[in-house]
Design an enzyme around this catalytic site. Sequence first.
Site, PDB file in Angstrom:
ATOM      1  N   TYR A 174      -1.636  -0.379  10.360  1.00  0.00           N
ATOM      2  CA  TYR A 174      -1.754  -0.749   8.948  1.00  0.00           C
ATOM      3  C   TYR A 174      -0.512  -0.313   8.167  1.00  0.00           C
ATOM      4  CZ  TYR A 174      -3.679  -1.066   4.228  1.00  0.00           C
ATOM      5  OH  TYR A 174      -3.892  -1.376   2.912  1.00  0.00           O
ATOM      6  N   SER A 234       0.854  -1.182   0.000  1.00  0.00           N
ATOM      7  CA  SER A 234       0.000   0.000   0.000  1.00  0.00           C
ATOM      8  C   SER A 234       0.887   1.227   0.000  1.00  0.00           C
ATOM      9  CB  SER A 234      -0.885   0.013   1.252  1.00  0.00           C
ATOM     10  OG  SER A 234      -1.498   1.283   1.428  1.00  0.00           O
TER      11      SER A 234
END
Length: 256
Positions: free
Chosen positions: A154, A141
């Site tokens: 995350y 990501s």
Amino acid sequence: MFTLTNKVALVTGGASGIGLAISQLFAQQGAYVHILELNQAQAQTVADELVQQGFQAEAHAVDVSKQAEVAETIQSIIQKHPIDILVNNAGIAHIGKAHTTSESDFERVMNVNVKGMYNCLFTVIPHFQSKGGGVILNTASIAGTVGIPDRFAYSTSKGAVIAMTLSVAKDYLHDNIRCNCLSPARVHTPFVDGFIAKNYPGKEAEMFEKLSKSQPIGRMAKPSEIASLALYLCSDEAGFITGCDYLIDGGFVKLN
């Protein structure tokens, strides 16, 4: 070009969001797709739909955070036919800063997003070595390389995915194993809709527009667009590419 005929692919988290789009496209391009998913019913529905369309797919219920489950599932597939492609896509999100992230939440994110990928790598790489090569694609990501508000756990996990990708690419160059990763920005998936509905009730349309405009290109990505890049990187046409983190972010990292 970009055919996967006679290729066998494993896609973790392959029954929803980006993973679903990858499973569908890979099957359409000729791969025998094995969908590894925590939700057995969801995975089976996707596999059944693909088979009904004339493609090849199977569903497997597995918790990627548990190494024994991963090993048992993958070994059962290997006994049926050799694996050519591993798409390490399963992952979960979390909202919070360092001081608001509980130990249990931090561990939950790491167990899926980091340990889950390691478990698949640990099991598949020796198989790739024995058969003379293979392709690995990890879903990272942009949160792994730039600061995103309220995404401490995350972001940490996705930074680890990028580092794992580079390490694997380096260590197995001479085993003919390629390893790359994708770093998407926001992708319009059911997860995004659910997140907005849960956190911004009554303001769904406003928040969707705001999140869409946070990408310089002016919208979120479609899962199919991520799948198209995944297809290229896992195809023979990308045979000269390894150890790369591919931004697919509508200009988020470089143009903001």
